[in-house]
Design an enzyme around this catalytic site. Sequence first.
Site, mmCIF file in Angstrom:
data_model
loop_
_atom_site.group_PDB
_atom_site.id
_atom_site.type_symbol
_atom_site.label_atom_id
_atom_site.label_comp_id
_atom_site.label_asym_id
_atom_site.label_seq_id
_atom_site.Cartn_x
_atom_site.Cartn_y
_atom_site.Cartn_z
ATOM 1 N N ASP A 1 0.710 3.144 4.424
ATOM 2 C CA ASP A 1 -0.318 3.928 3.751
ATOM 3 C C ASP A 1 -1.339 4.471 4.743
ATOM 4 O O ASP A 1 -1.696 5.644 4.704
ATOM 5 C CB ASP A 1 -1.007 3.093 2.651
ATOM 6 C CG ASP A 1 -1.463 1.712 3.135
ATOM 7 O OD1 ASP A 1 -1.261 1.364 4.325
ATOM 8 O OD2 ASP A 1 -2.020 0.961 2.313
ATOM 9 N N GLY B 1 0.782 -1.235 0.000
ATOM 10 C CA GLY B 1 0.000 0.000 0.000
ATOM 11 C C GLY B 1 0.811 1.281 0.000
ATOM 12 O O GLY B 1 0.344 2.323 -0.456
ATOM 13 N N ASP C 1 -5.042 2.177 10.817
ATOM 14 C CA ASP C 1 -6.431 1.849 11.123
ATOM 15 C C ASP C 1 -6.493 1.417 12.590
ATOM 16 O O ASP C 1 -6.496 2.259 13.485
ATOM 17 C CB ASP C 1 -6.904 0.781 10.135
ATOM 18 C CG ASP C 1 -8.398 0.506 10.219
ATOM 19 O OD1 ASP C 1 -9.101 1.237 10.916
ATOM 20 O OD2 ASP C 1 -8.856 -0.463 9.585
ATOM 21 N N ASP D 1 -5.639 -0.360 -1.951
ATOM 22 C CA ASP D 1 -6.400 -1.237 -2.856
ATOM 23 C C ASP D 1 -7.732 -1.677 -2.282
ATOM 24 O O ASP D 1 -7.981 -1.582 -1.083
ATOM 25 C CB ASP D 1 -5.585 -2.497 -3.138
ATOM 26 C CG ASP D 1 -5.575 -3.445 -1.934
ATOM 27 O OD1 ASP D 1 -5.192 -2.999 -0.835
ATOM 28 O OD2 ASP D 1 -5.984 -4.610 -2.082
ATOM 29 N N PHE E 1 -13.868 3.124 4.122
ATOM 30 C CA PHE E 1 -12.871 2.348 3.392
ATOM 31 C C PHE E 1 -12.430 3.150 2.173
ATOM 32 O O PHE E 1 -13.251 3.520 1.331
ATOM 33 C CB PHE E 1 -13.441 0.992 2.964
ATOM 34 C CG PHE E 1 -12.392 0.102 2.372
ATOM 35 C CD1 PHE E 1 -11.551 -0.634 3.194
ATOM 36 C CD2 PHE E 1 -12.227 0.029 0.997
ATOM 37 C CE1 PHE E 1 -10.555 -1.440 2.646
ATOM 38 C CE2 PHE E 1 -11.239 -0.777 0.454
ATOM 39 C CZ PHE E 1 -10.404 -1.514 1.278
ATOM 40 N N VAL E 2 -11.140 3.436 2.072
ATOM 41 C CA VAL E 2 -10.636 4.272 0.983
ATOM 42 C C VAL E 2 -9.682 3.494 0.073
ATOM 43 O O VAL E 2 -9.092 2.498 0.486
ATOM 44 C CB VAL E 2 -9.927 5.537 1.519
ATOM 45 C CG1 VAL E 2 -10.898 6.456 2.228
ATOM 46 C CG2 VAL E 2 -8.770 5.166 2.437
ATOM 47 N N ARG F 1 -5.134 0.703 -6.901
ATOM 48 C CA ARG F 1 -3.926 1.311 -6.333
ATOM 49 C C ARG F 1 -3.407 2.446 -7.212
ATOM 50 O O ARG F 1 -2.744 3.357 -6.739
ATOM 51 C CB ARG F 1 -2.805 0.272 -6.200
ATOM 52 C CG ARG F 1 -3.078 -0.821 -5.191
ATOM 53 C CD ARG F 1 -1.796 -1.593 -4.920
ATOM 54 N NE ARG F 1 -2.031 -2.882 -4.296
ATOM 55 C CZ ARG F 1 -2.166 -3.059 -2.980
ATOM 56 N NH1 ARG F 1 -2.118 -2.027 -2.168
ATOM 57 N NH2 ARG F 1 -2.364 -4.272 -2.484
HETATM 58 P P1 5GP Z 1 -4.165 -1.754 11.021
HETATM 59 O O1 5GP Z 1 -3.201 -2.824 11.407
HETATM 60 O O2 5GP Z 1 -3.720 -0.353 11.415
HETATM 61 O O3 5GP Z 1 -5.577 -2.048 11.445
HETATM 62 O O4 5GP Z 1 -4.311 -1.826 9.461
HETATM 63 C C1 5GP Z 1 -3.485 -1.184 8.600
HETATM 64 C C2 5GP Z 1 -3.604 -1.850 7.246
HETATM 65 O O5 5GP Z 1 -4.967 -2.184 6.934
HETATM 66 C C3 5GP Z 1 -3.160 -0.893 6.188
HETATM 67 O O6 5GP Z 1 -1.795 -1.060 5.901
HETATM 68 C C4 5GP Z 1 -4.043 -1.273 5.018
HETATM 69 O O7 5GP Z 1 -3.418 -2.307 4.298
HETATM 70 C C5 5GP Z 1 -5.297 -1.842 5.615
HETATM 71 N N1 5GP Z 1 -6.384 -0.845 5.629
HETATM 72 C C6 5GP Z 1 -6.967 -0.293 6.704
HETATM 73 N N2 5GP Z 1 -7.924 0.572 6.360
HETATM 74 C C7 5GP Z 1 -7.963 0.591 5.007
HETATM 75 C C8 5GP Z 1 -8.754 1.322 4.029
HETATM 76 O O8 5GP Z 1 -9.622 2.152 4.305
HETATM 77 N N3 5GP Z 1 -8.488 1.048 2.719
HETATM 78 C C9 5GP Z 1 -7.536 0.160 2.333
HETATM 79 N N4 5GP Z 1 -7.371 -0.023 1.024
HETATM 80 N N5 5GP Z 1 -6.780 -0.539 3.219
HETATM 81 C C10 5GP Z 1 -6.990 -0.312 4.536
HETATM 82 MG MG MG Z 2 -1.116 -2.197 4.146
#
Ligand code: 5GP
Ligand code: MG
Length: 179
Positions: A97, A43, A100, A156, A149-150, A162
């Site tokens: 990227d 990402g 979350d 992606d 969700f973006v 992407r």
């Molecule tokens: P975390 O471990 O912080 O929950 O998740 C981070 C990863 O989840 C990011 O690197 C990404 O790959 C994915 N992710 C979380 N939210 C989104 C979103 O809104 N869109 C996309 N495409 N990926 C997301």
């Molecule tokens: Mg990621």
Amino acid sequence: MQQDIRRILIDRHAIQARVHDLARQIALDYGPREFLLMPLLTGSIIFVADLVRQLPVRMKIDVLAVSSYRGATAHGPRVLYPTAFDVAGKHVLVIDDILDSGTTLHTVTGLLRAQNAASVKACVLLKKNLPTPAAFAADYVGFEIPNDFVVGYGLDFNGYYRNLPDIAVLHQHVLERNP
Ligand code: 5GP
Ligand code: MG
């Protein structure tokens, strides 16, 4: 691809301006200290490509591949590549990227610290505003966004979108479509 987009959340010009600011802040903070940039695949590839070209300082770049297993197992994220680190004594700046839940960056930065990195910081383009605080606080954040969700600019949906130059939200029927 364009017809799948419900709205553009952050356009390419706003992204470029913010990437420029982030690079200036990072260059100021590190000063003469050489650092190792660690982008998380896949990402962050577009973000990091733009960011490094705004950072005219001495650096190396080593990518990390992390599996997320989101919700699928009891395991947290795991680093798949590289299998061995060479970060001891280095100032490491992890690039992702989007932040979350924060579990990915929490896990990765913990691993790097355990490998005796001299310092570990994290930079994300996006941070989601969640009802509960994330498990991790990034040192550099490009934009705070709503809990949607973006896609685009490296992010992606099922591997697609992407290459969109802007950060966008997809139509609900696209998100519900089976791959
Ligand atoms: P975390 O471990 O912080 O929950 O998740 C981070 C990863 O989840 C990011 O690197 C990404 O790959 C994915 N992710 C979380 N939210 C989104 C979103 O809104 N869109 C996309 N495409 N990926 C997301
Ligand atoms: Mg990621």
